[in-house]
Design a protein around this motif. Structure first.
Motif, PDB file in Angstrom:
ATOM      1  N   LEU A 207       0.868  -1.183   0.000  1.00  0.00           N
ATOM      2  CA  LEU A 207       0.000   0.000   0.000  1.00  0.00           C
ATOM      3  C   LEU A 207       0.904   1.233   0.000  1.00  0.00           C
ATOM      4  O   LEU A 207       1.033   1.950   0.993  1.00  0.00           O
ATOM      5  CB  LEU A 207      -0.925  -0.016   1.211  1.00  0.00           C
ATOM      6  N   LEU A 208       1.529   1.466  -1.132  1.00  0.00           N
ATOM      7  CA  LEU A 208       2.571   2.487  -1.262  1.00  0.00           C
ATOM      8  C   LEU A 208       1.972   3.784  -1.793  1.00  0.00           C
ATOM      9  O   LEU A 208       1.325   3.793  -2.834  1.00  0.00           O
ATOM     10  CB  LEU A 208       3.671   2.004  -2.202  1.00  0.00           C
ATOM     11  N   VAL A 209       2.171   4.865  -1.038  1.00  0.00           N
ATOM     12  CA  VAL A 209       1.750   6.186  -1.494  1.00  0.00           C
ATOM     13  C   VAL A 209       2.972   7.094  -1.560  1.00  0.00           C
ATOM     14  O   VAL A 209       3.960   6.879  -0.856  1.00  0.00           O
ATOM     15  CB  VAL A 209       0.685   6.804  -0.564  1.00  0.00           C
ATOM     16  N   GLY A 229     -17.664  -9.418  -3.404  1.00  0.00           N
ATOM     17  CA  GLY A 229     -16.546 -10.200  -2.867  1.00  0.00           C
ATOM     18  C   GLY A 229     -15.226  -9.465  -2.836  1.00  0.00           C
ATOM     19  O   GLY A 229     -14.253  -9.978  -2.267  1.00  0.00           O
ATOM     20  N   SER A 230     -15.164  -8.290  -3.451  1.00  0.00           N
ATOM     21  CA  SER A 230     -13.930  -7.512  -3.365  1.00  0.00           C
ATOM     22  C   SER A 230     -13.813  -6.883  -1.990  1.00  0.00           C
ATOM     23  O   SER A 230     -14.772  -6.853  -1.208  1.00  0.00           O
ATOM     24  CB  SER A 230     -13.887  -6.446  -4.465  1.00  0.00           C
ATOM     25  N   LEU A 231     -12.647  -6.366  -1.687  1.00  0.00           N
ATOM     26  CA  LEU A 231     -12.354  -5.875  -0.351  1.00  0.00           C
ATOM     27  C   LEU A 231     -11.970  -4.397  -0.423  1.00  0.00           C
ATOM     28  O   LEU A 231     -11.067  -4.018  -1.175  1.00  0.00           O
ATOM     29  CB  LEU A 231     -11.209  -6.683   0.259  1.00  0.00           C
ATOM     30  N   ALA A 232     -12.678  -3.572   0.318  1.00  0.00           N
ATOM     31  CA  ALA A 232     -12.324  -2.158   0.446  1.00  0.00           C
ATOM     32  C   ALA A 232     -11.446  -1.998   1.678  1.00  0.00           C
ATOM     33  O   ALA A 232     -11.756  -2.527   2.745  1.00  0.00           O
ATOM     34  CB  ALA A 232     -13.576  -1.305   0.576  1.00  0.00           C
ATOM     35  N   ILE A 233     -10.339  -1.271   1.525  1.00  0.00           N
ATOM     36  CA  ILE A 233      -9.354  -1.138   2.603  1.00  0.00           C
ATOM     37  C   ILE A 233      -9.060   0.335   2.847  1.00  0.00           C
ATOM     38  O   ILE A 233      -8.759   1.082   1.909  1.00  0.00           O
ATOM     39  CB  ILE A 233      -8.042  -1.869   2.228  1.00  0.00           C
ATOM     40  N   LEU A 234      -9.139   0.746   4.095  1.00  0.00           N
ATOM     41  CA  LEU A 234      -8.629   2.043   4.518  1.00  0.00           C
ATOM     42  C   LEU A 234      -7.241   1.819   5.110  1.00  0.00           C
ATOM     43  O   LEU A 234      -7.018   0.840   5.827  1.00  0.00           O
ATOM     44  CB  LEU A 234      -9.544   2.684   5.557  1.00  0.00           C
ATOM     45  N   ALA A 235      -6.325   2.726   4.814  1.00  0.00           N
ATOM     46  CA  ALA A 235      -4.950   2.538   5.283  1.00  0.00           C
ATOM     47  C   ALA A 235      -4.310   3.883   5.587  1.00  0.00           C
ATOM     48  O   ALA A 235      -4.649   4.908   4.986  1.00  0.00           O
ATOM     49  CB  ALA A 235      -4.134   1.801   4.221  1.00  0.00           C
ATOM     50  N   ASN A 236      -3.371   3.852   6.534  1.00  0.00           N
ATOM     51  CA  ASN A 236      -2.532   5.020   6.782  1.00  0.00           C
ATOM     52  C   ASN A 236      -1.212   4.570   7.395  1.00  0.00           C
ATOM     53  O   ASN A 236      -0.985   3.376   7.608  1.00  0.00           O
ATOM     54  CB  ASN A 236      -3.244   6.079   7.635  1.00  0.00           C
ATOM     55  N   SER A 237      -0.371   5.518   7.677  1.00  0.00           N
ATOM     56  CA  SER A 237       0.982   5.198   8.114  1.00  0.00           C
ATOM     57  C   SER A 237       0.997   4.659   9.546  1.00  0.00           C
ATOM     58  O   SER A 237       0.363   5.239  10.433  1.00  0.00           O
ATOM     59  CB  SER A 237       1.846   6.454   8.039  1.00  0.00           C
ATOM     60  N   GLY A 246      -2.504  11.736   5.289  1.00  0.00           N
ATOM     61  CA  GLY A 246      -3.901  11.613   5.674  1.00  0.00           C
ATOM     62  C   GLY A 246      -4.578  10.298   5.379  1.00  0.00           C
ATOM     63  O   GLY A 246      -5.749  10.138   5.671  1.00  0.00           O
ATOM     64  N   GLY A 247      -3.889   9.336   4.806  1.00  0.00           N
ATOM     65  CA  GLY A 247      -4.498   8.034   4.577  1.00  0.00           C
ATOM     66  C   GLY A 247      -5.035   7.872   3.173  1.00  0.00           C
ATOM     67  O   GLY A 247      -5.040   8.804   2.358  1.00  0.00           O
ATOM     68  N   ALA A 248      -5.532   6.670   2.871  1.00  0.00           N
ATOM     69  CA  ALA A 248      -6.007   6.361   1.526  1.00  0.00           C
ATOM     70  C   ALA A 248      -7.048   5.249   1.584  1.00  0.00           C
ATOM     71  O   ALA A 248      -7.091   4.452   2.522  1.00  0.00           O
ATOM     72  CB  ALA A 248      -4.843   5.928   0.627  1.00  0.00           C
ATOM     73  N   LEU A 249      -7.896   5.214   0.569  1.00  0.00           N
ATOM     74  CA  LEU A 249      -8.859   4.148   0.354  1.00  0.00           C
ATOM     75  C   LEU A 249      -8.370   3.306  -0.811  1.00  0.00           C
ATOM     76  O   LEU A 249      -8.101   3.829  -1.893  1.00  0.00           O
ATOM     77  CB  LEU A 249     -10.246   4.708   0.060  1.00  0.00           C
ATOM     78  N   TRP A 250      -8.259   1.984  -0.589  1.00  0.00           N
ATOM     79  CA  TRP A 250      -7.776   1.051  -1.623  1.00  0.00           C
ATOM     80  C   TRP A 250      -8.899   0.096  -1.968  1.00  0.00           C
ATOM     81  O   TRP A 250      -9.610  -0.372  -1.099  1.00  0.00           O
ATOM     82  CB  TRP A 250      -6.576   0.268  -1.108  1.00  0.00           C
TER      83      TRP A 250
END
Length: 250
Positions: A207-209, A229-237, A246-250
């Motif tokens: 999860l590279l930004v 069936g797909s997966l929504a992911i919130l991510a941050n450092s 500030g994070g990202a939605l993948w």
């Protein structure tokens, strides 16, 4: 207020909540059809000066973005320390997890190592079972090649009998974020026993930004399966690593 599809709105925190609690930090939410509310988990609850720090409750959020005046109590536990994620389980139940991470003083606390199974009873939740995820994840071998002492759980999703656990930390040596799959989670909670063989590595994700400070590998802060069936992911450092803007939605 009636919002157009996809239109964002700010969450409104009523004065009644702020008289009994610090400002909520909304870490995760799940919809309850029975209450017609989103159940919202916060890292911290209550107030230390009132002697209610880590009070066992959730907040309830209306469709218009306002929190209700009264929190939703969790019966059967003494406190909720560093709550991070909640998701729907089978037969109207919910799964809730604390971070399983060290506190600010660098110590592990049992109260921060809880995976709970919850059931709704009127306008309250009842904890029907609890397990510690940290030891069994460590014993399973899925964290081989990482700093296992830095475990930090921040995401949960349930699908077809298994619980998917998103880790903010640790990351792999290459910086990939990890999702762990726990088979037969409901049965394990009912038995009060979880075996390392039930735990497997579901995914290792880069999860590279890129920010003004350079590239940053994010960790998982929440996750949810979509109907296809797909997966929504919130991510941050993760803590201690460069900020990601500030994070990202993948």
């Amino acid at each position: 207020a009636i919002l157009a599809p996809g239109e964002p709105t700010l969450v409104t925190v009523p004065p009644a909540i702020l008289t009994i609690s610090t400002m909520p930090e909304l870490s995760g939410l799940v919809y309850s059809r029975a209450l017609d509310r989103y159940l919202v988990i916060s890292d911290d609850t209550g107030k230390k000066e009132l002697g209610t720090a880590h009070a066992p409750w959730l907040y309830t959020l209306r469709r218009d973005g306002a929190l209700d005046d009264a929190p939703l109590p969790i019966m059967g536990i003494d406190g909720l320390n560093d709550g991070e994620a909640i998701c729907a389980g089978p037969a109207g139940s919910f799964f809730l997890t604390t971070s399983h991470s060290k506190n600010r003083k660098g110590k592990h606390k049992a109260a921060r190592n809880q995976l709970l199974r919850l059931e709704l009873s009127g306008r309250a939740l009842v904890a029907t079972a609890a397990l510690d995820l940290a030891d069994v994840i460590g014993a399973s071998g899925v964290l081989t090649g990482t700093d296992t002492d830095r475990i930090d759980v921040e995401g949960l999703a349930y699908r077809e009998g298994a619980l998917y656990v998103g880790l903010k930390a640790p990351q792999t040596a290459e910086g990939a974020a990890l999702i762990v799959r726990v088979a037969d989670i409901d049965g394990s909670l009912r038995r009060g026993e979880l075996a390392p063989t039930q735990v497997s590595r579901y995914a290792a994700l880069s999860l590279l930004v890129t920010t003004a400070a350079g590239p940053t590998q994010q960790g998982i802060s929440d996750l949810s399966f979509l109907p296809d069936g797909s997966l929504a992911i919130l991510a941050n450092s993760p803590k201690g690593l460069p900020h990601d803007g500030g994070g990202a939605l993948w």
